[in-house]
Scaffold this motif. Structure first.
Motif, PDB file in Angstrom:
ATOM      1  N   SER A  62       0.841  -1.196   0.000  1.00 37.25           N
ATOM      2  CA  SER A  62       0.000   0.000   0.000  1.00 37.25           C
ATOM      3  C   SER A  62       0.876   1.246   0.000  1.00 37.25           C
ATOM      4  O   SER A  62       1.966   1.246   0.576  1.00 37.25           O
ATOM      5  CB  SER A  62      -0.912   0.012   1.233  1.00 37.25           C
ATOM      6  N   PRO A  63       0.417   2.333  -0.615  1.00 37.76           N
ATOM      7  CA  PRO A  63       1.230   3.549  -0.714  1.00 37.76           C
ATOM      8  C   PRO A  63       1.167   4.411   0.538  1.00 37.76           C
ATOM      9  O   PRO A  63       0.208   4.347   1.310  1.00 37.76           O
ATOM     10  CB  PRO A  63       0.604   4.279  -1.905  1.00 37.76           C
ATOM     11  N   LEU A  64       2.210   5.239   0.719  1.00 33.97           N
ATOM     12  CA  LEU A  64       2.263   6.225   1.785  1.00 33.97           C
ATOM     13  C   LEU A  64       2.732   7.551   1.208  1.00 33.97           C
ATOM     14  O   LEU A  64       3.469   7.582   0.224  1.00 33.97           O
ATOM     15  CB  LEU A  64       3.237   5.797   2.890  1.00 33.97           C
ATOM     16  N   GLY A  65       2.318   8.653   1.826  1.00 33.66           N
ATOM     17  CA  GLY A  65       2.801   9.959   1.393  1.00 33.66           C
ATOM     18  C   GLY A  65       1.731  11.027   1.423  1.00 33.66           C
ATOM     19  O   GLY A  65       0.539  10.732   1.373  1.00 33.66           O
ATOM     20  N   ILE A  66       2.185  12.283   1.546  1.00 28.55           N
ATOM     21  CA  ILE A  66       1.314  13.440   1.443  1.00 28.55           C
ATOM     22  C   ILE A  66       1.990  14.470   0.548  1.00 28.55           C
ATOM     23  O   ILE A  66       3.201  14.413   0.314  1.00 28.55           O
ATOM     24  CB  ILE A  66       0.995  14.066   2.820  1.00 28.55           C
ATOM     25  N   THR A  67       1.215  15.403   0.027  1.00 26.64           N
ATOM     26  CA  THR A  67       1.739  16.463  -0.827  1.00 26.64           C
ATOM     27  C   THR A  67       1.773  17.754  -0.025  1.00 26.64           C
ATOM     28  O   THR A  67       0.743  18.261   0.401  1.00 26.64           O
ATOM     29  CB  THR A  67       0.868  16.639  -2.088  1.00 26.64           C
ATOM     30  N   VAL A  68       2.979  18.289   0.188  1.00 29.45           N
ATOM     31  CA  VAL A  68       3.178  19.502   0.979  1.00 29.45           C
ATOM     32  C   VAL A  68       3.827  20.560   0.096  1.00 29.45           C
ATOM     33  O   VAL A  68       4.897  20.324  -0.476  1.00 29.45           O
ATOM     34  CB  VAL A  68       4.066  19.236   2.205  1.00 29.45           C
ATOM     35  N   ASP A  69       3.176  21.712  -0.029  1.00 32.97           N
ATOM     36  CA  ASP A  69       3.678  22.794  -0.892  1.00 32.97           C
ATOM     37  C   ASP A  69       3.996  22.275  -2.293  1.00 32.97           C
ATOM     38  O   ASP A  69       5.070  22.525  -2.848  1.00 32.97           O
ATOM     39  CB  ASP A  69       4.908  23.445  -0.261  1.00 32.97           C
ATOM     40  N   THR A  70       3.062  21.502  -2.839  1.00 34.53           N
ATOM     41  CA  THR A  70       3.098  20.887  -4.179  1.00 34.53           C
ATOM     42  C   THR A  70       4.128  19.773  -4.312  1.00 34.53           C
ATOM     43  O   THR A  70       4.306  19.230  -5.405  1.00 34.53           O
ATOM     44  CB  THR A  70       3.357  21.930  -5.292  1.00 34.53           C
ATOM     45  N   VAL A  71       4.812  19.396  -3.234  1.00 35.65           N
ATOM     46  CA  VAL A  71       5.830  18.343  -3.290  1.00 35.65           C
ATOM     47  C   VAL A  71       5.247  17.031  -2.759  1.00 35.65           C
ATOM     48  O   VAL A  71       4.854  16.952  -1.588  1.00 35.65           O
ATOM     49  CB  VAL A  71       7.071  18.724  -2.471  1.00 35.65           C
ATOM     50  N   PRO A  72       5.173  15.970  -3.588  1.00 34.86           N
ATOM     51  CA  PRO A  72       4.665  14.673  -3.127  1.00 34.86           C
ATOM     52  C   PRO A  72       5.748  13.932  -2.356  1.00 34.86           C
ATOM     53  O   PRO A  72       6.661  13.342  -2.936  1.00 34.86           O
ATOM     54  CB  PRO A  72       4.302  13.952  -4.432  1.00 34.86           C
ATOM     55  N   LEU A  73       5.647  13.930  -1.029  1.00 36.58           N
ATOM     56  CA  LEU A  73       6.726  13.395  -0.211  1.00 36.58           C
ATOM     57  C   LEU A  73       6.878  11.879  -0.316  1.00 36.58           C
ATOM     58  O   LEU A  73       7.925  11.338   0.031  1.00 36.58           O
ATOM     59  CB  LEU A  73       6.502  13.788   1.247  1.00 36.58           C
ATOM     60  N   GLY A  74       5.851  11.190  -0.766  1.00 36.60           N
ATOM     61  CA  GLY A  74       5.952   9.741  -0.911  1.00 36.60           C
ATOM     62  C   GLY A  74       6.551   9.299  -2.225  1.00 36.60           C
ATOM     63  O   GLY A  74       6.671   8.092  -2.481  1.00 36.60           O
ATOM     64  N   ARG A  75       6.962  10.249  -3.061  1.00 40.63           N
ATOM     65  CA  ARG A  75       7.564   9.939  -4.362  1.00 40.63           C
ATOM     66  C   ARG A  75       9.009  10.437  -4.410  1.00 40.63           C
ATOM     67  O   ARG A  75       9.395  11.331  -3.666  1.00 40.63           O
ATOM     68  CB  ARG A  75       6.762  10.608  -5.483  1.00 40.63           C
ATOM     69  N   SER A 152      -1.861   8.138   1.075  1.00 39.70           N
ATOM     70  CA  SER A 152      -2.001   6.965   1.934  1.00 39.70           C
ATOM     71  C   SER A 152      -3.073   6.020   1.396  1.00 39.70           C
ATOM     72  O   SER A 152      -4.145   6.456   0.980  1.00 39.70           O
ATOM     73  CB  SER A 152      -2.382   7.390   3.353  1.00 39.70           C
ATOM     74  N   GLY A 153      -2.754   4.737   1.404  1.00 43.10           N
ATOM     75  CA  GLY A 153      -3.700   3.752   0.905  1.00 43.10           C
ATOM     76  C   GLY A 153      -3.702   2.509   1.774  1.00 43.10           C
ATOM     77  O   GLY A 153      -2.746   2.253   2.522  1.00 43.10           O
ATOM     78  N   TRP A 154      -4.772   1.742   1.692  1.00 44.12           N
ATOM     79  CA  TRP A 154      -4.921   0.532   2.490  1.00 44.12           C
ATOM     80  C   TRP A 154      -5.452  -0.557   1.570  1.00 44.12           C
ATOM     81  O   TRP A 154      -6.653  -0.631   1.307  1.00 44.12           O
ATOM     82  CB  TRP A 154      -5.871   0.784   3.664  1.00 44.12           C
ATOM     83  N   MET A 155      -4.571  -1.409   1.086  1.00 45.98           N
ATOM     84  CA  MET A 155      -4.922  -2.439   0.112  1.00 45.98           C
ATOM     85  C   MET A 155      -5.202  -3.749   0.847  1.00 45.98           C
ATOM     86  O   MET A 155      -4.289  -4.542   1.117  1.00 45.98           O
ATOM     87  CB  MET A 155      -3.786  -2.607  -0.897  1.00 45.98           C
ATOM     88  N   PHE A 156      -6.471  -3.955   1.187  1.00 47.96           N
ATOM     89  CA  PHE A 156      -6.843  -5.178   1.868  1.00 47.96           C
ATOM     90  C   PHE A 156      -6.897  -6.342   0.875  1.00 47.96           C
ATOM     91  O   PHE A 156      -7.092  -6.142  -0.326  1.00 47.96           O
ATOM     92  CB  PHE A 156      -8.186  -5.001   2.567  1.00 47.96           C
ATOM     93  N   PRO A 157      -6.736  -7.572   1.359  1.00 48.73           N
ATOM     94  CA  PRO A 157      -6.716  -8.722   0.456  1.00 48.73           C
ATOM     95  C   PRO A 157      -8.003  -8.863  -0.349  1.00 48.73           C
ATOM     96  O   PRO A 157      -9.089  -8.481   0.093  1.00 48.73           O
ATOM     97  CB  PRO A 157      -6.522  -9.910   1.407  1.00 48.73           C
ATOM     98  N   THR A 158      -7.881  -9.458  -1.511  1.00 43.36           N
ATOM     99  CA  THR A 158      -9.029  -9.756  -2.361  1.00 43.36           C
ATOM    100  C   THR A 158     -10.046 -10.609  -1.601  1.00 43.36           C
ATOM    101  O   THR A 158      -9.672 -11.483  -0.818  1.00 43.36           O
ATOM    102  CB  THR A 158      -8.559 -10.518  -3.625  1.00 43.36           C
ATOM    103  N   GLN A 159     -11.316 -10.338  -1.841  1.00 44.69           N
ATOM    104  CA  GLN A 159     -12.443 -11.045  -1.221  1.00 44.69           C
ATOM    105  C   GLN A 159     -12.690 -10.655   0.232  1.00 44.69           C
ATOM    106  O   GLN A 159     -13.519 -11.279   0.908  1.00 44.69           O
ATOM    107  CB  GLN A 159     -12.278 -12.563  -1.335  1.00 44.69           C
ATOM    108  N   SER A 160     -12.018  -9.621   0.720  1.00 46.92           N
ATOM    109  CA  SER A 160     -12.350  -9.105   2.050  1.00 46.92           C
ATOM    110  C   SER A 160     -13.755  -8.505   2.012  1.00 46.92           C
ATOM    111  O   SER A 160     -14.156  -7.894   1.023  1.00 46.92           O
ATOM    112  CB  SER A 160     -11.352  -8.030   2.475  1.00 46.92           C
TER     113      SER A 160
END
Length: 211
Positions: A62-75, A152-160
């Motif tokens: 799952s991804p993590l990160g926020i965009t602060v002052d146009t800067v994507p900190l998770g990238r 931020s994302g939360w990728m739960f398993p298929t069929q949850s």
């Protein structure tokens, strides 16, 4: 800045063991070894994580990160290091199904270095409990900052199976049940997930909310 847990008053703390930092990422564990989280950087420079409970997958990559002052900190991430963790165990009186609450976790600060527009190093503070995980973004700098997005994302398993309420701006909507990935609507939290194949339940929520 989006917060994912509420800080409490620490009544007892001891230094724990250094987390495992390898080319494959940073592995963190809860005090009793029940919950494990793996933080990693993809070949494209994206910060991601996975969560396990007793060896079973709770969150896929799952991804993590926020965009602060146009800067994507998770990238654009080029390095990920971990502090020596602190183990905390505290108790305090509470009302409800029990009179005393126990707050027991291992906290680690991950230092995330990124390259690109607005080169910066920021921190992801992670707490692992034997029954959960929490994290908080800590962004350096002073003065006014503008946050325009969160990855931020939360990728739960298929069929949850998911119980959720549509995002109506409050917590008073009717709850719906669907298989994850089969509904297309904005949802409000908290929401409950029944993991497949007898994997138990997971609850996703947030803390330290203001205004």
């Amino acid at each position: 800045v989006p917060n994912r847990y509420v800080y409490g008053i620490t009544k007892a703390a001891v230094i724990g063991l250094t987390p495992a930092v390898t080319d494959a990422g940073v592995t963190l564990t809860s005090p009793g070894g029940v919950v494990q989280a793996l933080f990693n950087v993809t070949p494209t420079g994206a910060l991601v994580y996975r969560v396990f409970h007793r060896g079973r997958v709770v969150l896929e990559e799952s991804p993590l990160g926020i965009t602060v002052d146009t800067v994507p900190l998770g990238r654009g991430v080029i390095a990920l290091t971990a502090s020596v963790p602190v183990i905390v165990r505290e108790s305090y009186p509470t009302h409800g199904v029990h009179a005393t609450a126990i707050n027991h976790y291992r906290e680690t600060s991950l230092s995330v270095m990124r390259q690109g527009k607005g080169d910066t190093t920021w921190r992801l503070v992670v707490r692992l409990y034997d029954d959960g995980i929490a994290y908080r973004y800590v962004v350096p700098g002073t003065g006014a900052r503008t946050i325009t997005g969160e990855a931020s994302g939360w990728m739960f398993p298929t069929q949850s199976q998911v119980w959720y309420q549509p995002d109506t701006g409050n917590y008073e909507g009717d709850y719906h049940q669907h298989v994850i990935g089969t509904f297309a609507t904005d949802i409000g939290g908290p929401f409950l997930v029944q993991l497949p194949n007898g994997g138990g339940y997971a609850l996703l929520t947030e803390g330290a909310l203001r205004n």
